[in-house]
Design an enzyme around this catalytic site. Structure first.
Site, PDB file in Angstrom:
ATOM      1  N   TYR A 141       0.760  -1.126   0.060  1.00 13.48           N
ATOM      2  CA  TYR A 141      -0.036   0.023   0.016  1.00 13.48           C
ATOM      3  C   TYR A 141       0.831   1.282  -0.071  1.00 13.48           C
ATOM      4  O   TYR A 141       0.207   2.439  -0.277  1.00 13.48           O
ATOM      5  CB  TYR A 141      -0.831   0.048   1.225  1.00 13.48           C
ATOM      6  CG  TYR A 141      -2.047  -1.132   1.349  1.00 13.48           C
ATOM      7  CD1 TYR A 141      -2.218  -1.960   0.166  1.00 13.48           C
ATOM      8  CD2 TYR A 141      -2.596  -1.347   2.590  1.00 13.48           C
ATOM      9  CE1 TYR A 141      -3.031  -2.882   0.347  1.00 13.48           C
ATOM     10  CE2 TYR A 141      -3.398  -2.660   2.532  1.00 13.48           C
ATOM     11  CZ  TYR A 141      -3.406  -3.490   1.608  1.00 13.48           C
ATOM     12  OH  TYR A 141      -4.407  -4.430   1.763  1.00 13.48           O
ATOM     13  N   LYS A 189       4.166 -15.476   2.853  1.00 11.50           N
ATOM     14  CA  LYS A 189       4.023 -16.254   1.660  1.00 11.50           C
ATOM     15  C   LYS A 189       5.858 -16.466   1.195  1.00 11.50           C
ATOM     16  O   LYS A 189       5.952 -16.214   0.194  1.00 11.50           O
ATOM     17  CB  LYS A 189       3.355 -15.329   0.737  1.00 11.50           C
ATOM     18  CG  LYS A 189       3.161 -16.243  -0.485  1.00 11.50           C
ATOM     19  CD  LYS A 189       1.758 -17.180  -0.308  1.00 11.50           C
ATOM     20  CE  LYS A 189       1.469 -17.872  -1.588  1.00 11.50           C
ATOM     21  NZ  LYS A 189       0.632 -19.163  -1.206  1.00 11.50           N
ATOM     22  N   ASP A 221      -2.148 -18.520   3.130  1.00 14.98           N
ATOM     23  CA  ASP A 221      -3.310 -19.132   2.534  1.00 14.98           C
ATOM     24  C   ASP A 221      -3.874 -20.138   3.537  1.00 14.98           C
ATOM     25  O   ASP A 221      -5.026 -20.207   3.757  1.00 14.98           O
ATOM     26  CB  ASP A 221      -3.117 -19.808   0.973  1.00 14.98           C
ATOM     27  CG  ASP A 221      -1.632 -20.110   0.798  1.00 14.98           C
ATOM     28  OD1 ASP A 221      -0.983 -19.933   1.691  1.00 14.98           O
ATOM     29  OD2 ASP A 221      -1.251 -20.906   0.071  1.00 14.98           O
ATOM     30  N   ASP A 245      -4.207  -6.769   6.871  1.00 15.98           N
ATOM     31  CA  ASP A 245      -5.544  -6.151   6.258  1.00 15.98           C
ATOM     32  C   ASP A 245      -6.687  -7.279   6.200  1.00 15.98           C
ATOM     33  O   ASP A 245      -7.621  -7.076   6.582  1.00 15.98           O
ATOM     34  CB  ASP A 245      -5.503  -5.509   5.069  1.00 15.98           C
ATOM     35  CG  ASP A 245      -6.437  -4.435   4.952  1.00 15.98           C
ATOM     36  OD1 ASP A 245      -7.372  -4.198   5.548  1.00 15.98           O
ATOM     37  OD2 ASP A 245      -6.581  -3.612   3.622  1.00 15.98           O
ATOM     38  N   ASP A 249     -10.016  -8.698   8.992  1.00 15.41           N
ATOM     39  CA  ASP A 249     -11.313  -8.383   8.672  1.00 15.41           C
ATOM     40  C   ASP A 249     -12.048 -10.053   8.475  1.00 15.41           C
ATOM     41  O   ASP A 249     -12.953  -9.873   9.177  1.00 15.41           O
ATOM     42  CB  ASP A 249     -11.628  -7.909   7.163  1.00 15.41           C
ATOM     43  CG  ASP A 249     -11.931  -6.326   7.477  1.00 15.41           C
ATOM     44  OD1 ASP A 249     -11.186  -5.608   8.408  1.00 15.41           O
ATOM     45  OD2 ASP A 249     -12.444  -5.705   6.570  1.00 15.41           O
TER      46      ASP A 249
END
Ligand SMILES: NC(=O)c1ccc[n+]([C@@H]2O[C@H](COP(=O)([O-])OP(=O)(O)OC[C@H]3O[C@@H](n4cnc5c(N)ncnc54)[C@H](O)[C@@H]3O)[C@@H](O)[C@H]2O)c1
Length: 356
Positions: A141, A189, A221, A245, A249
């Site tokens: 980001y 990852k 994952d 992020d 959530d």
């Protein structure tokens, strides 16, 4: 010594819940002989109305001079069509940047009395109590400005981190685990991304500094799957910005209500900003029925992370749990056999539980 706390009520239910948290902190102050000095400043829509800016300079100055900041929520339909520099959420992003808040901490706990409100089966969620530590100022980001190339037929986003940025968030996660059940899950990852390989190396290096904390590495994952199939296996999860992020959530639905989720965003210099995960809830604003618990638990996080007052923070956590166990609930929490209370009543019950 008095602890200086800036209150930023903001919009909608922000003010209703922030003064509930203040009442609870005053009860803590009496019980534990702690001194708090409160002052209130504008942010968000109300600041646009009063100062023509979502983040007035005096608000930034006051926050920088404080020991900690409590924020309610910003936004509402009144400002939805404003130009982008006069949008309430600009205030929120602006204050996070001004205070250099690099670490976002979100605890998620399945309270026994509220398990039925979760979309997951009760036996899966029962006993879950985890903390997500998310890096907040680096990664995808905040890389080089994103680009469209080849007449719009190709795009580039950049994931950039410095070693120092990774080290400080990993340290914060280890320290958070030391305050909890001493188990850290690092999510990356590393089978694909170079940034994740460095991340994993840093976690491996750092674990020698925190020998009381056990560590495991999980690919993002797999972590997403485990969060909903077996959330009780987690204590502290640490991860980079975008993974955090998404996972935070995902984890937030475990408890079944937004009104229950606190958060902390921390700077290196010790200042922290504490806010509920929910927004300004314009649909219920002014009715006095908002659930104040997310904000009250955010105040508990402030005691723990900014003031090092673990016992006092635990007193708030326990008071909330006791009141819920007695069957009291606000309108957003389903509890068929319980007693429905409003914001003020819920706050008074929690204050009483602290005093007892
Ligand atoms: N950090 C923030 O300040 C923040 C975060 C999210 C959204 N917002 C803003 O808030 C406004 C409303 O957004 P939204 O409706 O998408 O999200 P929201 O979180 O405000 O509300 C979503 C739903 O949850 C309910 N809810 C939220 N908090 C509650 C509480 N404490 N007690 C009881 N019920 C609660 C609301 O009534 C609503 O039905 C928008 O302007 C949005 O931009 C601000």
């Amino acid at each position: 010594m008095s602890n200086k706390i800036v209150l930023l009520p903001g919009d909608g239910i922000g003010a209703e819940v922030i003064y509930a948290a203040k009442d609870v902190l005053e009860a803590i102050s009496k019980k534990f002989d702690l001194e708090f000095e409160f002052s209130s400043y504008d942010i968000g829509g109300i600041a646009i109305d009063k100062h023509n800016s979502p983040l007035p300079v005096e608000t930034i100055d006051a926050c920088k001079k404080s020991d900690a900041v409590l924020l309610g929520a910003v936004g509402g339909p009144k400002w939805d069509n404003n130009p982008s520099d006069l949008r309430p959420e600009r205030g929120l992003l602006g204050i996070r940047k001004a205070l250099d808040l690099y670490a976002n901490l979100r605890p998620v706990k399945g309270f026994k009395k509220l398990l039925a409100a979760s979309p997951l089966k009760e036996d899966i969620i029962n006993g879950s109590d985890l903390l997500i530590v998310r890096e907040l100022t680096g990664g995808l980001y905040f890389g080089q400005p994103s680009e469209r190339r080849d007449n719009g037929n190709a795009v580039v986003d950049t994931l950039a981190y410095t070693k120092k940025e990774m080290e400080r968030i990993v340290d914060k996660a280890f320290q958070s685990a030391q305050l909890r059940h001493k188990h850290l899950t690092s999510v990356d990852k590393a089978n694909v991304l170079e940034s994740s390989k460095l991340w994993r190396e840093i976690v491996e290096e750092k674990k020698n500094e925190y020998p009381d904390v056990t560590v495991e590495h999980v690919l993002v994952d797999a972590a997403a799957m485990k969060l909903i199939t077996n959330p009780t296996q987690f204590d502290v999860i640490v991860t980079e910005n975008m993974f955090g992020d998404i996972l935070s959530d995902e984890a937030s639905v475990l408890t079944g209500s937004l009104g229950m989720l606190p958060s902390a965003s921390l700077a290196e210099n010790g200042i922290g900003l504490y806010e509920p995960a929910h927004g300004s809830a314009p649909d219920i604003a002014g009715k006095g029925i908002a659930n104040p618990i997310a904000m009250i638990l955010s105040a508990a996080m402030m005691l723990r992370y900014s003031f090092d007052k673990n016992e006092e923070a635990s007193a708030i956590d326990k008071a909330v749990e006791d009141v819920l166990n007695q069957g009291y609930h606000t309108a957003d929490l389903q509890n068929e056999n319980g007693t429905l209370v409003n914001t003020k009543e819920m706050t008074e019950l929690i204050v009483k539980a602290i005093e007892s």
